[in-house]
Design an enzyme around this catalytic site. Structure first.
Site, PDB file in Angstrom:
ATOM      1  N   ASP B 242       3.395  -1.005  10.874  1.00 12.31           N
ATOM      2  CA  ASP B 242       3.558  -2.425  10.572  1.00 12.31           C
ATOM      3  C   ASP B 242       3.680  -3.150  11.899  1.00 12.31           C
ATOM      4  O   ASP B 242       4.517  -2.796  12.734  1.00 12.31           O
ATOM      5  CB  ASP B 242       4.820  -2.652   9.726  1.00 12.31           C
ATOM      6  CG  ASP B 242       4.637  -2.129   8.309  1.00 12.31           C
ATOM      7  OD1 ASP B 242       3.477  -2.013   7.872  1.00 12.31           O
ATOM      8  OD2 ASP B 242       5.649  -1.824   7.653  1.00 12.31           O
ATOM      9  N   ASP B 361       0.347  -5.211  -3.328  1.00 14.76           N
ATOM     10  CA  ASP B 361       1.813  -5.260  -3.320  1.00 14.76           C
ATOM     11  C   ASP B 361       2.259  -5.516  -4.755  1.00 14.76           C
ATOM     12  O   ASP B 361       2.021  -6.595  -5.290  1.00 14.76           O
ATOM     13  CB  ASP B 361       2.315  -6.393  -2.415  1.00 14.76           C
ATOM     14  CG  ASP B 361       2.152  -6.055  -0.941  1.00 14.76           C
ATOM     15  OD1 ASP B 361       1.886  -4.876  -0.633  1.00 14.76           O
ATOM     16  OD2 ASP B 361       2.292  -6.962  -0.097  1.00 14.76           O
TER      17      ASP B 361
END
Lengths: 194, 482
Positions: B242, B361
């Site tokens: 990330d 997501d």
């Protein structure tokens, strides 16, 4: 000098990065003149058959490539384009190797994506220091079904398909040697040494 | 053409009958689940399971065993035998069985088939055409019907059936080769055909492939090792980096971010450790409306030669093109896929489906999951399963499944979410969010049917090394590149 054919369809940075690692001289080009002068040619494969053939035709490369006499390596889509015809976008291809390019049936997950083994079917200088137990990285939804005995390695994914082919000076690999870690670099090195 | 290993269950045991004769059975194994797992390990891509007791009596007898198998292996399963009413068929299809095979009901209940097709889709319904000397046989092959095969095929076509399982009773269990003439005749009616009965060797497989069969069910020849399976496609282990402002960060549920190092340095380390791929998600990108870093792609591509995916804030075809040219292999789309689904079909058309990853997501909502965008901050009201199906249809090539409920919790992947996504689309699935220990990865593969497993902080912190994880998975019979 190796010519890497740029047909403006996608990622060629991977192949040029790999060649840089191998410290070989190369030029990225779509210029027919430079391609004819090269002593080896790499035809990388990213994108789709229809778009790629359109780009090749724009530069008359569809006429020039079949006449190449120096070692020629087609990678993934670059291998598929060597055949007569592709089911992808119903595309007429370069007709260098007899046979068609077909889509995997939905009995398996599509694309065939990941690291798979290749079973070496015929000895070739490409396989120097490479064995049947080595893994290569594949990412494709279509596969080559050659008419003649040109398969030098096969892979199993819902049945055997051509992982690598050779006809005279034309080599094709369905996997991405430029993305296949050390084993991939070995294969590219072998090609550069032809 | 795919080879589909057959598991026929009679009295809880794996048997093979000879020409469908229940009195002429050979028992190969008393543990069907174990047999199923063995086939998976050997490389089967799909399994064919028949409840022989069910076929004979007209109602499922070994349903529990079969559902247990379907839930415990990570390849699609097709099931037949005793499926004679809608409820039973639906039960199977809702409990992890990918496709059902209907035989006897074909004669007298086309309405049921129609109903199943409209509820579950025609690709999940297979109709068995079992013949004996040119006549259709049903009820565990015990009853010969007078209706002609031609008439039945015509009816099935009208009902919307597309896939047939064709078996010649006389050939079954004999290893005498399949009835090619019969199959060829039926192929003329333009059905997808899975051939069964008599397949003995590679030559038979070649012949079936040549005439255009989609699959071949192989029983006895596999049990007696006359045909072997080999699928070596490995499960992929993917560290996820990330990225926030050019640095690798870790946090829980995208919050409380901590610095975890330089992306390129980490990428090199993971490449060396045997990572199969890398994923870079610029988690700051969408929120701050900042473009993903082309420079990062260039630097990473120079340093490593394994595939990598970049995602985060990618909006336009131009963005995708730039990143691919910079050296990225795949592009992950999340917010853009929701806001502008057309971009998926356009990108697939221009660059090929293989480089388009949907980064989903999802967050649990009632009995299903809801799609979130903007780094997991914005609920969309969209159902995750419906959305994923839509993305597949538009041309996405892979689904990266993030669970917002599990992210950073180390409580294991959301297996139910993985199963739901996996059975909704025929695309490779990357499991993400929640890995806390090596067993979680195994569960995601075995139960969640994931093709690849992704984790971030567990790797970054050094708690679990890629090498150790891969060794563990291999020891548990998972196909892994070491």
């Amino acid at each position: 000098m190796i010519a890497v054919i740029n047909y403006h369809a996608g990622n060629i940075a991977s192949i040029t990065n790999a060649l840089r690692k191998l410290k070989v001289d190369f030029v990225v080009t779509d210029d027919p003149k430079k391609i004819k002068q090269a002593d080896k040619i790499i035809f990388p494969g990213v994108g789709r058959a229809g778009a790629a053939m359109r780009e090749l035709k724009k530069r008359k490369l569809n006429k020039i490539l079949p006449k190449i006499k120096v070692p020629f390596l087609g990678i993934c889509l670059g291998m598929q384009l060597l055949f007569d015809y592709s089911e992808e976008d119903n595309t007429n291809c370069l007709k260098i190797i007899p046979g068609a390019v077909k889509k995997f049936t939905d009995e398996v997950k599509i694309p065939h994506l990941g690291w798979n083994k290749v079973e070496i079917k015929k000895s070739s200088l490409l396989w120097k220091n490479i064995t049947t137990n080595d893994y290569f990285y594949f990412i494709h939804s279509f596969y080559c079904a050659p008419k003649n005995k040109v398969v030098i390695a096969s892979t199993n994914y819902g049945g055997q398909f051509a992982a690598a082919v050779q006809k005279n000076n034309f080599y094709g690999v369905q996997f991405h040697p430029e993305k296949s870690s050390k084993t991939g670099l070995k294969l590219l090195r072998n090609f550069c040494n032809l | 053409m795919i080879i589909i290993p057959a598991i026929d269950i009679l009295n809880g045991q794996c048997v093979r009958l000879f020409q469908g004769d229940y009195n002429k059975s050979i028992t190969y194994n008393n543990n069907p689940l174990k047999t199923a797992k063995r086939f998976v390990q050997e490389g089967a891509l799909s399994l064919h399971i028949i409840d022989l007791d069910g076929a004979k009596t007209g109602q499922p007898v070994n349903m529990d065993t079969i559902i247990k198998i379907a839930k415990n292996i990570n390849i699609p399963v097709q099931v037949g035998g005793g499926i004679r009413n809608y409820q039973i068929a639906a039960n199977y299809l809702e409990q992890g069985v990918k496709k059902i095979i209907l035989g006897t009901v074909v004669i007298n209940n086309q309405t049921m088939i129609k109903k199943l097709i409209s509820k579950f889709g025609t690709e999940r319904i297979i109709v068995a055409i079992d013949t004996d000397k040119g006549k259709l046989v049903t009820n565990g092959w015990q009853v010969i019907n007078s209706i002609s095969i031609k008439t039945i095929l015509k009816k099935l076509k009208q009902t919307g059936v597309t896939t047939l399982l064709v078996t010649d009773k006389q050939k079954d269990g004999t290893l005498n080769g399949p009835n090619l003439t019969l199959i060829k005749t039926i192929l003329k009616q333009k059905f997808n055909i899975i051939a069964a009965g008599g397949v003995a060797n590679n030559k038979d497989l070649k012949n079936l492939k040549k005439i255009g069969c989609l699959g071949a069910v192989v029983g006895k020849a596999l049990y007696e090792n006359k045909i072997t399976l080999s699928n070596n496609l490995t499960k992929r282990v993917i560290p996820c980096l990330d990225i926030n402002n050019g640095r690798v960060v870790k946090g829980i549920k995208f919050k409380n971010l901590q610095d975890a190092g330089d992306p390129v340095a980490l990428a090199k380390k993971y490449n060396k450790d045997g990572a199969d791929e890398l994923v870079f998600l610029d988690i700051s990108a969408t929120v701050q409306k900042r473009k993903t870093q082309i420079e990062l792609a260039k630097r990473v591509a120079k340093e490593i030669n394994i595939p990598f995916t970049i995602g985060g804030g990618i909006k336009t075809l131009g963005d995708i093109r730039e990143l691919l040219l910079a050296g990225a292999d795949k592009i992950a789309l999340n917010t853009a896929a929701v806001k502008n689904p057309k971009i998926i079909s356009q990108a697939a058309k221009q660059f090929g489906s293989q480089c388009i990853v949907i980064s989903l997501d999802a967050k649990r909502k009632n009995n299903s999951w809801e799609v979130y965008t903007n780094s997991g901050t914005k609920a969309t009201g969209l159902n995750a399963i419906v959305f994923t199906k839509k993305m597949a249809k538009l041309g996405a090539g892979e689904i990266l499944v993030n669970s917002l409920d599990r992210d950073g919790t180390k409580s294991g992947y959301d297996i139910k979410l993985l199963q739901a996504i996996g059975s909704a689309v025929n695309l490779p699935i990357i499991a993400s969010s929640g890995a806390g220990k090596k067993e979680d990865f195994l569960t995601a593969i075995e139960k969640g049917q994931a093709d690849a497993i992704l984790a971030a902080s567990l790797f970054h912190s050094g708690e679990l090394s890629i090498k150790k994880l891969k060794k563990y998975l291999q020891n548990n019979n998972i196909n892994i590149r070491l």
